[in-house]
Design a protein around this motif. Structure first.
Motif, PDB file in Angstrom:
ATOM      1  N   SER A  43       1.079  -1.181   0.034  1.00  0.00           N
ATOM      2  CA  SER A  43       0.014   0.029  -0.208  1.00  0.00           C
ATOM      3  C   SER A  43       0.905   1.192  -0.072  1.00  0.00           C
ATOM      4  O   SER A  43       0.403   2.201  -0.730  1.00  0.00           O
ATOM      5  CB  SER A  43      -0.959  -0.007   1.221  1.00  0.00           C
ATOM      6  N   ARG A  68       3.802   1.409  -1.420  1.00  0.00           N
ATOM      7  CA  ARG A  68       4.408   1.603  -2.849  1.00  0.00           C
ATOM      8  C   ARG A  68       3.482   2.408  -3.511  1.00  0.00           C
ATOM      9  O   ARG A  68       3.715   3.066  -4.313  1.00  0.00           O
ATOM     10  CB  ARG A  68       4.220   0.199  -3.207  1.00  0.00           C
ATOM     11  N   ILE A  69       2.142   2.197  -3.742  1.00  0.00           N
ATOM     12  CA  ILE A  69       1.436   2.947  -4.560  1.00  0.00           C
ATOM     13  C   ILE A  69       1.111   4.465  -4.099  1.00  0.00           C
ATOM     14  O   ILE A  69       1.277   5.225  -4.801  1.00  0.00           O
ATOM     15  CB  ILE A  69      -0.177   2.310  -4.415  1.00  0.00           C
ATOM     16  N   GLU A  70       1.445   4.702  -2.982  1.00  0.00           N
ATOM     17  CA  GLU A  70       1.704   6.205  -2.454  1.00  0.00           C
ATOM     18  C   GLU A  70       2.740   6.856  -2.948  1.00  0.00           C
ATOM     19  O   GLU A  70       2.534   7.924  -3.609  1.00  0.00           O
ATOM     20  CB  GLU A  70       1.552   5.943  -0.970  1.00  0.00           C
ATOM     21  N   GLN A 120       2.438   7.030  -6.919  1.00  0.00           N
ATOM     22  CA  GLN A 120       1.632   8.366  -7.153  1.00  0.00           C
ATOM     23  C   GLN A 120       1.983   9.658  -6.951  1.00  0.00           C
ATOM     24  O   GLN A 120       1.798  10.509  -7.674  1.00  0.00           O
ATOM     25  CB  GLN A 120       0.164   7.804  -6.345  1.00  0.00           C
ATOM     26  N   THR A 146       4.115  -2.808 -11.918  1.00  0.00           N
ATOM     27  CA  THR A 146       3.815  -1.709 -11.647  1.00  0.00           C
ATOM     28  C   THR A 146       4.143  -0.595 -12.631  1.00  0.00           C
ATOM     29  O   THR A 146       3.671   0.434 -12.770  1.00  0.00           O
ATOM     30  CB  THR A 146       4.761  -0.974 -10.385  1.00  0.00           C
ATOM     31  N   TYR A 199       1.086   1.222 -14.619  1.00  0.00           N
ATOM     32  CA  TYR A 199       0.527   2.337 -13.857  1.00  0.00           C
ATOM     33  C   TYR A 199       1.466   3.545 -13.733  1.00  0.00           C
ATOM     34  O   TYR A 199       0.958   4.626 -13.303  1.00  0.00           O
ATOM     35  CB  TYR A 199       0.139   2.052 -12.453  1.00  0.00           C
TER      36      TYR A 199
END
Lengths: 320, 337
Positions: free
Chosen positions: B189, B191-193, B196, B218, B221
């Motif tokens: 979680s 990672r995505i932060e 982004q 990844t 994205y």
């Protein structure tokens, strides 16, 4: 998960560590049941207590244990009740084995890998002679795809993938009933990881060995999972059959975790989980995920029990 | 806008000399062995490969941390060369390391960590320095800023540490960010932060990003284009969509087929894994470096000569003899699980 014969089960397992700031509740009331020949994956983020769970099952405890209780049943026998010496002789490594995290880097650098893999057999008197032990190791190496002439090599002469196979062979050589694998592929490359996962599938199919696979990688875990459990802040928040879990996770944390996993074959909107897990020293009363949960309501200040939803268990008041 | 070339890399080779007893040269580790590409302004590209493919060495060479043995790096139309140039160049290129804790000096607090690059690069006014530090911390959402300024790295969570590393990379307003496995040590979680966050900065400042990773899932994205590295070379480059939908090089096909999505069906699948291991960079195989493991190996061709880049579709380049139009053998059917 509870419908079958319950070959291996853990009930209300607790492992707390003593620290200067108070006891850390690393494993806090974990229960699950696993039927013969099945693999359970325990997924969770770093610091949720996954590795401590592995150590608690194998009774490999550090010195600063504050509390250690509950039961671990193997084929009906509560092995937690056994005295340490008997546990060491009869259970650990011969019936319950562990491939610890980073096992490929914990091989002894000055002992040939074939001799290391033979050690459990010799120590537990499972082989009549060193020659017989060597013979068994050769067979296991063949099974895990390590070439015969690697027996006399040292760990530094092997690649990461090969060392991981040797670590696995060291656990397999005594033919245990259950192997706990702690992050077995997280340091490996994609192709090597796929190779190790293929290997685990074959071993499971052919020997009916049970696996408890502990990992943060939900995608890799699906390669072998029959059952799935999600760990958060020292507790399991959901246990169910893998196909149900991957199709429709129930607990809000499981859902959020799934939503943060990128996929290669289908595009989806990725979301991260705001906030941080609670400290395990003084976890909040009530649901430990409540502070980060989008569905929070007043009931969440009380600790939810494991609630039954069909044949699944969820630790969330939403399913009352 | 995306047509302006920011960075050109030509025939880049970074070799490390291997010596025995300190003076006898045994050979070279050919970590990067002939890499060519162009990076446009505002574009994010991923460099994907397994460990030992040379992707980190490529990143460090681009950052000026390793000296290339051969080839050139052209940034904003000027070749990066001498010591003076290098200093100016480095102030325009930010570096986000893999292990945030290892990348942050443990004895400096957040304020000092961010102030140092400003001071070194000639911002003499402390007021102006503080203002920039506040801006940047706000941008990476380490707020309230006052709380974070006096903290030391060990007082931050993994995600916060990585955001601080991003802040440090951004503080001199670079044109290019080189991110070497920026999220591989973080939880899913978090990672995505971070990804982004980088994506947001990229759009806002028209940054170019080189994203080094082993994790193809990844990439979709995060990047417009993907370079696949194997044995020190880029063996395939294409737009992300193109590469994921229609991989051409047998290695890329194998790599994609090996990556699991979270799917319970995986338990009943056996993945096809090419035999063998990645090539030695000290004495790489002759010809195509993938040929000893390749399911489409053509004897008499693949082991003889290193394949040049072919372009089976516009913008999709692949270094594989299968795509030689003069040659024999059609392309294999892309296999994907």
């Amino acid at each position: 998960m509870s419908a079958g014969n319950g070959f291996f089960s853990v009930e209300d397992l607790r492992l707390h560590f003593r620290t200067a700031r108070g006891p850390v509740q690393a494993v806090d009331g974990v229960s699950f049941t696993l039927d013969r020949g099945r693999a359970l994956v325990v997924v969770g983020e770093s610091g949720c207590g996954k590795s401590s769970l592995a150590r608690a099952i194998l009774r490999l405890l550090p010195r600063n244990v504050h509390a250690y209780s509950g039961s671990v049943r193997l084929n009906g026998m509560d092995v937690m009740r056994l005295p340490e010496e008997q546990f060491r002789r009869e259970i650990r490594w011969t019936r319950l084995a562990l491939v610890p995290q980073g096992a490929m880097n914990s091989l002894n650098p000055v002992i040939r890998v074939g001799d290391q893999a033979a050690e459990p057999l010799l120590i537990h008197g499972r082989a009549g002679s060193p020659a017989a032990a060597r013979q068994s190791v050769q067979e296991v190496f063949h099974e895990v795809g390590v070439p015969r002439d690697f027996l006399d090599r040292y760990p530094f002469e092997l690649s990461g993938g090969m060392r991981q196979r040797v670590a696995l062979a060291t656990a397999l050589v005594t033919k245990p009933d259950l192997i706990v694998l702690d992050e077995p592929t997280s340091a490996l490359d994609v192709l090597t990881q796929a190779g190790i996962m293929n290997l685990l599938k074959t071993i499971k199919r052919e020997t009916r060995t049970n696996f408890v696979l502990i990992t943060h990688d939900i995608a890799a875990a699906s390669e072998i999972a029959d059952d799935a459990a999600v760990m958060y802040a020292g507790q399991l928040v959901e246990t169910s059959r893998a196909e149900q879990f991957y199709r429709e996770p129930l607990h809000p944390y499981s859902r959020a975790l799934m939503a943060s996993v990128p996929t290669l074959r289908a595009e989806k909107t990725l979301e991260f989980i705001p906030g941080r897990p609670p400290s395990l020293i003084n976890p909040p009363p009530g649901c430990r995920f409540a502070d980060r949960c989008p569905y929070r309501f007043d009931k969440c200040s009380e600790e939810p029990p494991m609630l039954k939803v069909d044949n699944r268990l969820v630790k969330c008041w939403l399913y009352r | 806008m995306p047509d302006e070339v920011l960075l050109t890399v030509r025939r880049l080779r970074t070799w490390f000399e291997l010596r025995r007893w300190g003076f006898v040269r045994v050979g070279f580790v050919r970590a990067v062995d002939g890499v060519d590409f162009e990076l446009h302004r505002g574009e994010a590209v991923a460099v994907v490969g397994e460990s030992g493919s040379g992707k980190s060495t490529l990143a460090k060479t681009i950052l000026g941390l390793h000296r290339p043995r051969q080839g050139e790096i052209i940034f904003e139309g000027r070749e990066v060369g001498g010591e003076k140039d290098l200093r100016r160049y480095r102030s325009r290129v930010g570096y986000v390391q893999q292990d945030p804790y290892g990348a942050l000096p443990p004895f400096m607090n957040v304020q000092r960590i961010l102030e140092e690059p400003l001071a070194i690069n000639g911002e003499a006014n402390p007021g102006a320095r503080m203002q920039r530090i506040r801006e940047v911390l706000d941008e990476v959402r380490l707020s309230p800023v006052e709380d974070f300024l006096p903290r030391f790295p060990h007082m931050l969570s993994g995600g916060q540490q990585q955001r601080l590393v991003v802040a440090r990379a951004m503080i001199l307003r670079p044109q290019l960010i080189v991110a070497d496995e920026p999220v591989s040590m973080l939880d899913a979680s978090v990672r995505i932060e971070i990804l982004q966050l980088l994506r947001g900065l990229q759009a806002r400042y028209n940054l170019s990003i080189i994203y080094i990773t082993h994790d193809l899932s990844t990439v979709r994205y995060f990047c417009e284009r993907v370079f696949v590295m194997y044995g020190g070379m880029i063996i395939e480059q294409a737009s992300t969509d193109d590469l994921l939908r229609n991989p051409q090089h047998p290695y890329t096909q194998a790599l994609l087929a090996a990556i699991p999505d979270p799917d319970p069906e995986n338990a009943s699948r056996v993945r096809v894994v090419p035999p063998g291991e990645p090539p030695s960079l000290l004495s790489p195989p002759s010809g195509c470096r993938f040929h000893p493991r390749c399911p489409a190996f053509m004897k008499g061709i693949c082991e003889v000569q290193i394949p040049p880049d072919f372009e089976p579709a516009p913008g999709h380049r692949v270094a594989c003899w299968l795509y030689d139009e003069r040659g024999q053998g059609g392309p294999p059917a892309p296999s994907r699980a």
